[in-house]
Design an enzyme around this catalytic site. Structure first.
Site, PDB file in Angstrom:
ATOM      1  N   GLU A  95     -27.278  28.383   3.989  1.00  0.00           N
ATOM      2  CA  GLU A  95     -27.315  29.375   2.922  1.00  0.00           C
ATOM      3  C   GLU A  95     -28.625  29.425   2.141  1.00  0.00           C
ATOM      4  OE1 GLU A  95     -24.997  31.511   2.515  1.00  0.00           O
ATOM      5  OE2 GLU A  95     -23.508  30.628   3.880  1.00  0.00           O
ATOM      6  N   SER A 356      19.248  -9.081 -22.496  1.00  0.00           N
ATOM      7  CA  SER A 356      18.665 -10.345 -22.984  1.00  0.00           C
ATOM      8  C   SER A 356      17.150 -10.400 -22.900  1.00  0.00           C
ATOM      9  CB  SER A 356      19.247 -11.515 -22.182  1.00  0.00           C
ATOM     10  OG  SER A 356      20.639 -11.595 -22.341  1.00  0.00           O
TER      11      SER A 356
END
Length: 782
Positions: A95, A356
């Site tokens: 490009e 617990s």
């Protein structure tokens, strides 16, 4: 006008002749153009960047999750550093070869394109640079000469505003690939199901070609056309020598995919939580480590499937790196897509009763305050506080136990008694400091039952707290994203207290360890604590090694309980499997005892430093300058008759015929428990019945009735109140009075019943040494 040009114009000075004059004219022209560009740039600013998909990455930068943009696009930020260099090379070569050298416009390419197009009368070549293409992608418009000029202007603006790398990143992020796919990053995952840095050369070239005609070369619709375009450019790259020829030959043989993939949501609940808290960021780098995450998720799914026959449908896991305070695994459910099991619920953030699991905090606070050491004895007898009667999981009381036994066996009465002794607010304040943010909202309604799970916490909060135990009592902020900043911790308790808790919780002589794991030689040393909520709705386990803290929750998201549900049976095996899978290499490495921790010999019966009358001792840890230093006083001297049938006090001690012996002096509640449970302990003989002396000191411990209650009695049925008290072993008789009326005498612990006639009662209990205790209660008749 300003500057040199303005001064020349105002003074009417000639611009000069010859080369110097031409130079000044060019300079003025350049300055004028620059000022013109500056003005236009202010008048017509660049459009804001497009919004990007929120992408959430793991710590190794792999993709965990991605979300569509507001305009329903898959558009992910595509940094060149995270893309295969071959892809970047192909794009620039194809490009804009001179991308790094021109200012956004390539004059040579422009002249060449203008000449060719003029000679042929049609568009045969383009001159758009990457910056110009970026402008066109951001603001699409018909291809006219006027729009080309606008693109050139925008290209100059991009070059003025961004660096070359930033322009390239925007370009790679906006490239169209057909449909709602934009950018190399999104295309790489949607078409090849792989990150862009793992693209092959064939795939890189393919992705560099498609943006020229994104709809006609769309892979999932026009695969053959895309392959032809790829092959054409492979040949061009071969002729140009852009890539190795053998690699290009291999690229030609690689098939072209024709299906579109889905972006997998690898940790949906975790990603959703991050997106919710960091919604303004397009990219979130999390602290999750894929290897640990995958192992944890796989083991969680396996264990849920294993227990599904018992009615357990889900679970959650959280793993924290203790050294960095980072979440490295987050499994919100066993299967996100299991709708029947409500798999989309986040079990890590769900508010549940911890059972617990909060007890270690009580013991750590008590260690630090010098109330206990590991071998000190605590009472485990029936106890009532304001209507709350804690019972052990197996409904069995042990009378007297060591702190070590109470914590390792998760007894319920001892931590409740410790909390009552320290003060409930001390415990609740510590919970808030420990990162349990939901406690603040619940605090007004909490009582001593909070110690046993009578409150709501999340797996995130609970695991975060336990990581503080692994870091010497220091709670660091918990991080889920990177980079994690340096932060100062909150000190919850001392390093010595944290070590003592870890040391107890690492004991393998306990009821909640599976036998198979005891025999596993490769299992790293680990400390852990379990929890089971009321109604068997939640099973918890949090395990700690020097490197990791692993939190596990098992249960059902709809809240229904299962009789077999317990932390021991369901959560412990999963926690141990995860620890073994992610931390096996640590072996038996463990925390070093802090310098403030020392050892001493203590009485085996009381856990206190021995007196000369303590016959058996054992080693015990203690915290210097904090742990109790008082000597054991369990064994008290008494004067008894020669045949040990009578006890004398100084007032009735005969001149001869007696001896001085030592007897254990147990607390009244414990002495009563021994008697009721027929535990054989050495008891002193009864006091001389002929003695008329009076004694000072504490009277009987009235167990019932209690001033904490208001008693509702049905008058017609003649309901009665229970009178019961406890005393030390030297006491053999209790005398009861109600509103000044003598009721009778019974042995300590023996029950006496009374039918009240008035609503206000003053109850007095006196032992055989004349010591009294009293209580005032209120009765409501109906």
């Amino acid at each position: 006008m300003t500057g040199l040009l303005g001064r020349w114009v105002r003074a009417g000075l000639p611009l000069g002749r010859g080369w110097a004059g031409r130079g000044r004219r060019l300079l003025l022209l350049g300055a004028g153009l620059l000022m013109c560009f500056w003005g236009l740039n202010r008048l017509f600013p660049l459009p804001p960047p497009k919004s990007f998909s929120t992408t959430i990455l793991a710590a190794d930068s792999s993709l965990l999750c991605a979300y569509l943009t507001p305009d329903e696009k898959w558009r992910m930020r595509s940094s060149p550093q995270r893309i295969n260099p071959d892809m970047v090379k192909a794009i620039i070569e194809k490009e804009d070869k001179w991308f790094y050298y021109h200012p956004g416009i390539n004059p040579v390419a422009l002249m060449r394109a203008l000449l060719n197009n003029t000679l042929t009368g049609r568009r045969t070549s383009g001159a758009s640079t990457i910056s110009m293409q970026l402008a066109r992608m951001r603001e699409p418009a018909p291809r006219t000469y006027l729009n080309k000029v606008r693109e050139m202007f925008r290209a100059l603006q991009y070059e003025w505003t961004y660096s070359k790398e930033e322009i390239l990143e925007l370009y790679l992020s906006y490239l169209p690939y057909g449909g709602n796919v934009e950018g190399v990053y999104a295309a790489s995952y949607l078409f090849f199901d792989r990150p862009p840095d793992k693209l092959s050369l064939s795939q890189a070239i393919l992705l560099s070609v498609i943006p020229n005609r994104p709809n006609s070369l769309r892979l999932d619709r026009q695969g053959e056309a895309a392959r032809a375009a790829r092959d054409k450019w492979i040949e061009r790259f071969r002729q140009a020598g852009t890539f190795d020829e053998q690699e290009l030959e291999a690229a030609l043989l690689e098939p072209v995919p024709t299906q579109r993939h889905q972006i997998e949501l690898k940790t949906p609940q975790f990603c959703y939580a991050l997106k919710k808290s960091h919604g303004n960021r397009s990219e979130i780098v999390s602290s999750l480590r894929p290897a640990i995450q995958q192992k944890s998720q796989k083991l969680l799914a396996h264990h849920v499937q294993r227990f599904s026959r018992l009615g357990v449908s889900n679970g959650a896991v959280l793993v924290i790196d203790n050294r960095l305070s980072q979440v490295v695994a987050y499994c919100g459910s066993a299967d996100f897509y299991d709708m029947a099991a409500q798999g989309q619920v986040d079990g890590v953030q769900g508010l549940r009763s911890p059972g617990s699991a909060l007890k270690p905090l009580v013991y750590a606070l008590a260690f630090e305050r010098g109330l206990i050491t590991p071998q000190m004895k605590l009472l485990d007898v029936p106890t009532t506080y304001y209507g709350f009667q804690p019972e052990n999981y197996d409904l069995v009381f042990h009378g007297q136990v060591s702190v070590h036994f109470a914590l390792s066996h998760s007894l319920n009465v001892p931590p409740v008694r410790l909390t009552k002794e320290m003060g409930l607010d001390v415990f609740l304040d510590a919970l808030e400091r420990s990162g349990f943010d939901h406690i603040k909202q619940q605090r007004k309604g909490l009582g001593l039952s909070a110690v046993l799970g009578g409150c709501g916490v999340t797996l995130m909060e609970l695991t975060h707290f336990y990581s503080a135990l692994a870091r010497g009592g220091r709670l660091y902020p918990l991080y889920t994203t990177l980079p994690a900043p340096q932060a100062q911790p909150t000190t919850l308790f001392s390093e010595e207290a944290a070590f003592l808790v870890l040391d107890i919780l690492s004991d393998i002589e306990r009821p909640d360890i599976p036998q198979a794991y005891l025999e596993a030689s490769s299992l790293p040393k680990v400390a852990w604590k379990t929890g089971t909520s009321y109604g068997h709705r939640d099973a918890w386990c949090v395990g700690m090694t020097p490197r990791y803290t692993v939190g596990v929750w098992m249960g059902n998201f709809d809240g229904h309980g299962v009789p077999e549900m317990s932390g021991t049976q369901m959560a412990v095996p999963l926690m141990l499997d995860i620890v073994n899978a992610i931390d096996r290499q640590s072996g038996k490495q463990w925390f070093a005892p802090p310098p403030g921790l020392q050892q001493r010999r203590v009485c085996s019966e009381s856990g206190l430093p021995p007196s000369p009358h303590c016959t058996h001792t054992q080693p015990d840890w203690y915290i210097a300058h904090a742990s109790p230093l008082r000597t054991c006083d369990l064994h008290q001297p008494l004067y008894v008759s020669a045949d040990t049938s009578l006890q004398y006090c100084p007032a009735c001690l005969p001149d001869t015929g007696y001896q001085r012996l030592y007897f254990p002096n147990y607390e009244p509640e414990l002495a009563l428990w021994f008697e009721l449970n027929q535990v054989g302990v050495r008891q002193p003989p009864p006091h001389n019945p002929l003695c008329e002396a009076r004694f000072s000191g504490q009277g009987p411990n009235i167990l019932s009735p209690s001033a904490d209650f208001e008693y509702l009695l049905e008058r017609r049925r003649g309901q009665e109140l229970l009178l019961q008290a406890a005393s030390d072993p030297s006491i053999h008789q209790h005398h009861w009075y109600v509103n000044g009326q003598y009721l009778g005498a019974v042995a300590p612990g023996e029950k006496l019943f009374y039918s009240p006639r008035s609503s206000k009662l003053n109850i007095v209990c006196m032992d055989d040494k004349g010591r009294k205790s009293k209580t005032d209660i209120k009765v409501v008749f109906f």
